[in-house]
Write an enzyme that holds these catalytic residues in place. Structure first.
Site, PDB file in Angstrom:
ATOM      1  N   HIS A  50      32.237  10.887   9.645  1.00 50.33           N
ATOM      2  CA  HIS A  50      32.359   9.506  10.525  1.00 50.33           C
ATOM      3  C   HIS A  50      31.385   9.957  11.654  1.00 50.33           C
ATOM      4  O   HIS A  50      31.316  10.802  12.141  1.00 50.33           O
ATOM      5  CB  HIS A  50      33.687   9.071  10.866  1.00 50.33           C
ATOM      6  CG  HIS A  50      34.398   8.526   9.487  1.00 50.33           C
ATOM      7  ND1 HIS A  50      35.559   7.926   9.732  1.00 50.33           N
ATOM      8  CD2 HIS A  50      34.033   8.596   8.278  1.00 50.33           C
ATOM      9  CE1 HIS A  50      35.887   7.548   8.429  1.00 50.33           C
ATOM     10  NE2 HIS A  50      35.050   7.925   7.744  1.00 50.33           N
ATOM     11  N   GLU A  70      31.823   8.794  14.900  1.00 51.62           N
ATOM     12  CA  GLU A  70      32.330   9.242  16.215  1.00 51.62           C
ATOM     13  C   GLU A  70      32.672  10.731  16.216  1.00 51.62           C
ATOM     14  O   GLU A  70      32.224  11.458  17.269  1.00 51.62           O
ATOM     15  CB  GLU A  70      33.857   8.326  16.000  1.00 51.62           C
ATOM     16  CG  GLU A  70      33.687   7.035  15.938  1.00 51.62           C
ATOM     17  CD  GLU A  70      33.902   6.516  14.437  1.00 51.62           C
ATOM     18  OE1 GLU A  70      33.171   7.043  13.700  1.00 51.62           O
ATOM     19  OE2 GLU A  70      34.576   5.686  14.277  1.00 51.62           O
ATOM     20  N   CYS A 107      38.595   4.896  12.596  1.00 56.20           N
ATOM     21  CA  CYS A 107      39.637   5.152  11.695  1.00 56.20           C
ATOM     22  C   CYS A 107      40.823   6.125  12.624  1.00 56.20           C
ATOM     23  O   CYS A 107      40.366   6.412  13.496  1.00 56.20           O
ATOM     24  CB  CYS A 107      39.372   5.808  10.412  1.00 56.20           C
ATOM     25  SG  CYS A 107      38.692   7.437  10.852  1.00 56.20           S
ATOM     26  N   CYS A 161      39.375   9.581  13.297  1.00 52.55           N
ATOM     27  CA  CYS A 161      38.530   9.726  14.432  1.00 52.55           C
ATOM     28  C   CYS A 161      39.253   9.235  15.787  1.00 52.55           C
ATOM     29  O   CYS A 161      38.709   9.860  16.941  1.00 52.55           O
ATOM     30  CB  CYS A 161      37.416   8.588  14.140  1.00 52.55           C
ATOM     31  SG  CYS A 161      36.272   9.479  12.928  1.00 52.55           S
TER      32      CYS A 161
END
Length: 161
Positions: free
Chosen positions: A79, A81, A105, A108
């Protein structure tokens, strides 16, 4: 004597714009997410987008959302992040601010909390009712991470390269 121009973009517009530009680097055909981490004095520290880890060829892994776990993207894509956090090479991110185009999420969220980011500005919360997003908000609240939805000025920012 001329005056300074008054129609320059705000810091939030600038950093969220960087996050959206970063998202455009994603090869994901369904969801493109970008992130930009900034210091307390408005310096860009790192950026990231959702994609495969370094060394993993884009064409050698699946990009679909369906099928068996090893035949879809979810075990492979990092992801935005987490990419932004891992891309940072300058030491501590304690007290930094994260701009991200989609609410993080739970996985993260753990990384955001652990690295010391204390403020989050997000563009979309389209998965607000998903358990992973609810868990993220619980952890952010418990850890004192402030999160707020990006407030668009409605201004159209356009450029040609």
């Amino acid at each position: 004597m001329s005056e300074k121009r008054l129609d320059y973009i705000s810091w939030d517009e600038y950093f969220m714009g960087v996050a959206y530009m970063s998202a455009m680097r994603s090869k994901d055909p369904n969801t493109q997410v970008g992130a930009c981490i900034v210091s307390a004095d408005n310096k860009i520290l790192s950026m990231g987008y959702n994609g495969l880890p370094i060394g993993c060829q884009d064409d050698a892994f699946p990009w679909g959302r369906d099928g068996e776990p090893l035949d879809n993207k979810y075990f492979y894509v990092t992801h935005s992040e987490l990419n932004a956090i891992l891309n940072y090479r300058g030491g501590s991110l304690e007290g930094a601010k994260l701009y991200v185009t989609l609410f993080p999420c739970n996985e993260c969220a753990k990384a955001i909390i652990q690295c010391g980011i204390r403020h989050l500005v997000y563009g979309s919360d389209k998965y607000a009712l998903m358990p992973s997003t609810i868990a993220s908000k619980r952890m952010f609240d418990a850890a004192g991470v402030v999160y707020e939805e990006y407030q668009s000025s409605g201004r159209k920012i356009e450029f040609t390269i």
